[in-house]
Structure formats: C-alpha cells, structure tokens
Motif scaffolding. Structure first.
Motif, PDB file in Angstrom:
ATOM      1  N   HIS A  38     -54.733 -50.658  12.505  1.00 27.17           N
ATOM      2  CA  HIS A  38     -55.641 -51.685  11.721  1.00 27.17           C
ATOM      3  C   HIS A  38     -56.943 -51.945  12.726  1.00 27.17           C
ATOM      4  CE1 HIS A  38     -53.374 -54.068  14.675  1.00 27.17           C
ATOM      5  NE2 HIS A  38     -54.625 -54.832  14.873  1.00 27.17           N
ATOM      6  N   ARG A  39     -57.894 -52.116  11.694  1.00 32.86           N
ATOM      7  CA  ARG A  39     -59.311 -52.462  12.271  1.00 32.86           C
ATOM      8  C   ARG A  39     -59.968 -53.678  11.706  1.00 32.86           C
ATOM      9  NH1 ARG A  39     -57.220 -49.112  14.592  1.00 32.86           N
ATOM     10  NH2 ARG A  39     -58.142 -47.013  15.514  1.00 32.86           N
ATOM     11  N   HIS A  40     -60.963 -54.141  12.642  1.00 31.98           N
ATOM     12  CA  HIS A  40     -61.910 -54.998  11.958  1.00 31.98           C
ATOM     13  C   HIS A  40     -63.141 -54.604  11.480  1.00 31.98           C
ATOM     14  CE1 HIS A  40     -59.494 -58.672  13.519  1.00 31.98           C
ATOM     15  NE2 HIS A  40     -59.242 -57.726  14.536  1.00 31.98           N
ATOM     16  N   ILE A  41     -63.902 -55.498  10.883  1.00 28.08           N
ATOM     17  CA  ILE A  41     -65.051 -55.009  10.064  1.00 28.08           C
ATOM     18  C   ILE A  41     -66.484 -55.334  10.873  1.00 28.08           C
ATOM     19  CG2 ILE A  41     -66.591 -55.296   7.894  1.00 28.08           C
ATOM     20  CD1 ILE A  41     -64.007 -55.218   6.573  1.00 28.08           C
ATOM     21  N   ALA A  63     -73.124 -51.087 -10.681  1.00 28.73           N
ATOM     22  CA  ALA A  63     -73.332 -50.863  -9.111  1.00 28.73           C
ATOM     23  C   ALA A  63     -72.153 -51.410  -8.377  1.00 28.73           C
ATOM     24  CB  ALA A  63     -74.677 -51.244  -8.793  1.00 28.73           C
ATOM     25  N   ASP A  64     -70.880 -51.356  -9.126  1.00 27.13           N
ATOM     26  CA  ASP A  64     -69.906 -52.481  -8.132  1.00 27.13           C
ATOM     27  C   ASP A  64     -69.378 -51.468  -7.113  1.00 27.13           C
ATOM     28  OD1 ASP A  64     -68.000 -54.080  -7.436  1.00 27.13           O
ATOM     29  OD2 ASP A  64     -66.613 -53.771  -9.108  1.00 27.13           O
ATOM     30  N   ILE A  65     -70.062 -51.455  -5.932  1.00 24.97           N
ATOM     31  CA  ILE A  65     -69.743 -50.344  -4.899  1.00 24.97           C
ATOM     32  C   ILE A  65     -70.195 -51.166  -3.682  1.00 24.97           C
ATOM     33  CG2 ILE A  65     -71.805 -49.111  -4.921  1.00 24.97           C
ATOM     34  CD1 ILE A  65     -70.130 -46.661  -4.725  1.00 24.97           C
ATOM     35  N   ALA A  66     -69.288 -50.695  -2.642  1.00 18.25           N
ATOM     36  CA  ALA A  66     -69.977 -51.262  -1.224  1.00 18.25           C
ATOM     37  C   ALA A  66     -69.340 -50.334  -0.082  1.00 18.25           C
ATOM     38  CB  ALA A  66     -69.175 -52.488  -0.983  1.00 18.25           C
ATOM     39  N   LEU A  67     -70.151 -50.240   1.042  1.00 22.51           N
ATOM     40  CA  LEU A  67     -69.551 -49.399   2.148  1.00 22.51           C
ATOM     41  C   LEU A  67     -68.982 -50.538   3.368  1.00 22.51           C
ATOM     42  CD1 LEU A  67     -72.605 -46.835   2.628  1.00 22.51           C
ATOM     43  CD2 LEU A  67     -70.101 -46.273   1.908  1.00 22.51           C
ATOM     44  N   ILE A  68     -68.107 -50.214   3.966  1.00 19.24           N
ATOM     45  CA  ILE A  68     -67.362 -50.896   5.267  1.00 19.24           C
ATOM     46  C   ILE A  68     -67.741 -50.126   6.346  1.00 19.24           C
ATOM     47  CG2 ILE A  68     -65.470 -51.870   6.272  1.00 19.24           C
ATOM     48  CD1 ILE A  68     -64.439 -52.486   3.136  1.00 19.24           C
ATOM     49  N   GLN A  69     -68.140 -50.799   7.207  1.00 17.33           N
ATOM     50  CA  GLN A  69     -68.325 -50.119   8.649  1.00 17.33           C
ATOM     51  C   GLN A  69     -67.559 -50.587   9.504  1.00 17.33           C
ATOM     52  OE1 GLN A  69     -72.029 -50.634  10.995  1.00 17.33           O
ATOM     53  NE2 GLN A  69     -71.592 -48.549  11.975  1.00 17.33           N
ATOM     54  N   LEU A  70     -66.418 -50.006  10.368  1.00 17.25           N
ATOM     55  CA  LEU A  70     -65.440 -50.537  11.187  1.00 17.25           C
ATOM     56  C   LEU A  70     -66.025 -50.698  12.422  1.00 17.25           C
ATOM     57  CD1 LEU A  70     -62.474 -48.092  10.119  1.00 17.25           C
ATOM     58  CD2 LEU A  70     -63.048 -50.521   9.220  1.00 17.25           C
ATOM     59  N   TRP A 125     -55.838 -41.694   2.377  1.00 20.48           N
ATOM     60  CA  TRP A 125     -57.279 -42.012   2.470  1.00 20.48           C
ATOM     61  C   TRP A 125     -57.206 -43.335   1.924  1.00 20.48           C
ATOM     62  CZ3 TRP A 125     -56.366 -37.226   0.096  1.00 20.48           C
ATOM     63  CH2 TRP A 125     -56.146 -37.476  -1.268  1.00 20.48           C
ATOM     64  N   ILE A 126     -56.259 -43.943   1.389  1.00 16.46           N
ATOM     65  CA  ILE A 126     -56.237 -45.350   0.662  1.00 16.46           C
ATOM     66  C   ILE A 126     -55.841 -46.435   2.080  1.00 16.46           C
ATOM     67  CG2 ILE A 126     -54.061 -45.740   0.001  1.00 16.46           C
ATOM     68  CD1 ILE A 126     -55.075 -47.049  -2.417  1.00 16.46           C
ATOM     69  N   VAL A 127     -56.430 -47.492   1.849  1.00 19.51           N
ATOM     70  CA  VAL A 127     -56.247 -48.562   2.880  1.00 19.51           C
ATOM     71  C   VAL A 127     -56.270 -49.767   2.239  1.00 19.51           C
ATOM     72  CG1 VAL A 127     -57.486 -47.373   4.884  1.00 19.51           C
ATOM     73  CG2 VAL A 127     -58.707 -48.995   3.717  1.00 19.51           C
ATOM     74  N   SER A 128     -55.511 -50.803   2.761  1.00 21.95           N
ATOM     75  CA  SER A 128     -55.730 -52.141   2.280  1.00 21.95           C
ATOM     76  C   SER A 128     -56.236 -53.067   2.934  1.00 21.95           C
ATOM     77  CB  SER A 128     -54.173 -52.747   1.996  1.00 21.95           C
ATOM     78  OG  SER A 128     -53.516 -52.853   3.430  1.00 21.95           O
ATOM     79  N   LEU A 129     -56.929 -54.158   2.478  1.00 18.68           N
ATOM     80  CA  LEU A 129     -57.851 -55.285   2.837  1.00 18.68           C
ATOM     81  C   LEU A 129     -57.116 -56.543   2.744  1.00 18.68           C
ATOM     82  CD1 LEU A 129     -61.125 -54.077   1.474  1.00 18.68           C
ATOM     83  CD2 LEU A 129     -60.192 -53.117   3.512  1.00 18.68           C
ATOM     84  N   PHE A 130     -57.062 -57.048   3.893  1.00 16.60           N
ATOM     85  CA  PHE A 130     -56.443 -58.564   4.069  1.00 16.60           C
ATOM     86  C   PHE A 130     -57.337 -59.647   4.355  1.00 16.60           C
ATOM     87  CE2 PHE A 130     -52.768 -55.919   3.744  1.00 16.60           C
ATOM     88  CZ  PHE A 130     -51.612 -57.053   3.185  1.00 16.60           C
ATOM     89  N   ASP A 169     -63.635 -62.328   8.518  1.00 14.67           N
ATOM     90  CA  ASP A 169     -62.245 -62.865   8.183  1.00 14.67           C
ATOM     91  C   ASP A 169     -61.301 -61.791   7.469  1.00 14.67           C
ATOM     92  OD1 ASP A 169     -62.967 -65.426   8.569  1.00 14.67           O
ATOM     93  OD2 ASP A 169     -63.520 -65.809   6.565  1.00 14.67           O
ATOM     94  N   ILE A 170     -61.647 -60.405   7.447  1.00 11.11           N
ATOM     95  CA  ILE A 170     -61.070 -59.465   7.145  1.00 11.11           C
ATOM     96  C   ILE A 170     -60.348 -58.392   7.916  1.00 11.11           C
ATOM     97  CG2 ILE A 170     -61.130 -57.181   5.278  1.00 11.11           C
ATOM     98  CD1 ILE A 170     -63.933 -58.917   4.154  1.00 11.11           C
ATOM     99  N   ILE A 171     -59.262 -57.836   7.852  1.00 12.00           N
ATOM    100  CA  ILE A 171     -58.468 -56.991   8.541  1.00 12.00           C
ATOM    101  C   ILE A 171     -58.179 -55.703   7.604  1.00 12.00           C
ATOM    102  CG2 ILE A 171     -56.517 -56.349   9.872  1.00 12.00           C
ATOM    103  CD1 ILE A 171     -56.416 -59.038  11.080  1.00 12.00           C
ATOM    104  N   VAL A 172     -58.419 -54.375   8.117  1.00 13.82           N
ATOM    105  CA  VAL A 172     -58.284 -53.234   7.376  1.00 13.82           C
ATOM    106  C   VAL A 172     -56.721 -52.752   7.876  1.00 13.82           C
ATOM    107  CG1 VAL A 172     -59.051 -50.916   7.016  1.00 13.82           C
ATOM    108  CG2 VAL A 172     -60.586 -52.902   6.945  1.00 13.82           C
TER     109      VAL A 172
END
Length: 239
Positions: free
Chosen positions: A109-112, A128-135, A55-60, A93-96
């Motif tokens: 790989h996906r864009h955001i 509250a250092d938390i965020a959601l990413i929608q692909l 379940w872990i992904v990297s953000l570039f 500017d981010i790729i997953v």
C-alpha cells in the motif's frame, strides 16, 4: 449517463470450450500477469482469479476506510485512473492498495504525492475523464502480484501537427465489436449499496458511437467510446 470506476482492457482472445482465454506475450515489458486470465461466458461478469489482473489497484478514502475507485499501474510510481474520482477529494486522504483481488487486502500500500487531472476534464460530459497519480514511494515490481498495464500505441506523425490536428488515429477505436474486458470492484447489482469484496471481470464489445445505446452518452467520439452488451445485462460507458 453512467461511468463506472473500473479498468478497461482491450484484449485478443482465443476461444477455449465455453471460455475465453486472454493471451499475453510473456516477453513483453507490460500487460502480463503471473496467472493466465480466463473468462467464462457469464452474463453480468464473474470473480477474477488471483494475480490475473495484476496492474489493477484499489483507492480508499483513508478517513472513512471506504473504497471509491480503481486505478491501473503504468510504472512503479505512476497510476492511471479517472478524473471524476477526485472531485472534492484531497490526495492526502487516499491510500492505494495493490497486489490483491480482495478489496480489503493488499501486498503493498502507498500514499499519494500528487494527482494530475486532465486540464480539459468536464465533469458534466466526462470528456477527458483521465488523471495520473504519483505515489510517494515506488511499488516493488518484483512482487509477483504486481504488474504494469500496456498503454495504447500512438500514431507516429511525420510532421508537427497544428492545434486542430489530432495526435492519434481518428479511426474509431477500439474497433467496433472488438472484445474488451471491464475489471473492478463495482456494485454487482443496481440496488447494491456496497462494492464487491472480490475483483470482478466481464467481457464486453465495443459499440458504434452512433448506436441508440450510445448516442446520448458520447459527447466527443475522438476521446470517448462505448462498450457493453446491446442486448442488456452488462455494460459500461468508457472513456
């Protein structure tokens, strides 16, 4: 204060010789990878086996092609990560990269499409250092290298709380001394300038918020906690 861009997993362990084996209910809808996760007793951590933390992904950062944070898959279109990863960074500017332990590799790989940062995030205290990413498009969850992480269960309330009443159990969580695992591509040493090329894993323990190790790092114990090794050698402060 140090907050690392890693994934923290709270686990149940079964002792196997000089290793810890992390069990998983294969009939569960989340939290299981296709390969058994085994951690040796190595101070400072060790490389993770392929497909053991699926379940872990990297953000570039796409313009520079540099890794900057990790995130975890919670559904085929949503990821969970830290809010501080997006300070002065545009989502376009981010790729997953998903489906691989190797930093410059992925099966998908996906864009955001959107980033939702917690409205109460404080970049100075990391509350509250938390965020959601929608692909922009769903991940293919039939890929054996991809899985969903489980989220902590919330306490069911009998009545609707007022604004000052918490919506989760205020007992210290995770319980002190419980085993947790930090997973990510962070630096392997303080003097390193580049992230690890291979996914790393390390077993830690939850540390009491009033301990000397944590007392200067915890600003709101209802949403922050510490994990590490009070004897030194490994550790991280986690939200």
């Amino acid at each position: 204060m140090l907050f690392l861009p890693v994934l923290l997993v709270i686990v149940a362990t079964a002792k196997v010789a000089c290793e810890h084996e992390y069990a998983c209910n294969i009939r569960a809808s989340c939290g299981c990878s296709t390969r058994l996760t085994i951690l040796a007793k190595i101070v400072g951590g060790e490389p993770a086996q392929p497909r053991s933390w699926s379940w872990i992904v990297s953000l570039f950062d796409h313009p520079t092609n540099k890794y900057f944070c990790a995130a975890s898959i919670i559904s085929n279109v949503w990821l969970l990560t830290a809010a501080h990863c997006f300070i002065r960074r545009d989502h376009s500017d981010i790729i997953v990269h998903a489906g691989s332990n190797q930093l410059n590799d992925s099966t998908q790989h996906r864009h955001i499409a959107k980033i939702i940062v917690h409205p109460e995030f404080n970049q100075h205290t990391f509350v509250a250092d938390i965020a959601l990413i929608q692909l922009t498009s769903p991940l293919d969850m039939t890929d054996l290298s991809i899985a969903k992480i489980c989220l902590p269960a919330m306490r069911v309330l009998d009545t609707i709380p007022d604004e000052n009443e918490p919506t989760i159990d205020m007992n210290e969580y995770p319980p002190v001394n419980s085993a947790v695992v930090a997973v990510g591509w962070g630096k392997l040493a303080d003097n390193d300038h580049l992230p690890s090329r291979e996914l790393q894993q390390v077993t830690l323990k939850a540390i009491p918020y009033e301990s000397k190790t944590c007392e200067d790092m915890i600003f709101d114990r209802s949403v922050q906690f510490c994990a590490g090794d009070e004897m030194g050698g490994k550790g991280t402060s986690i939200q």
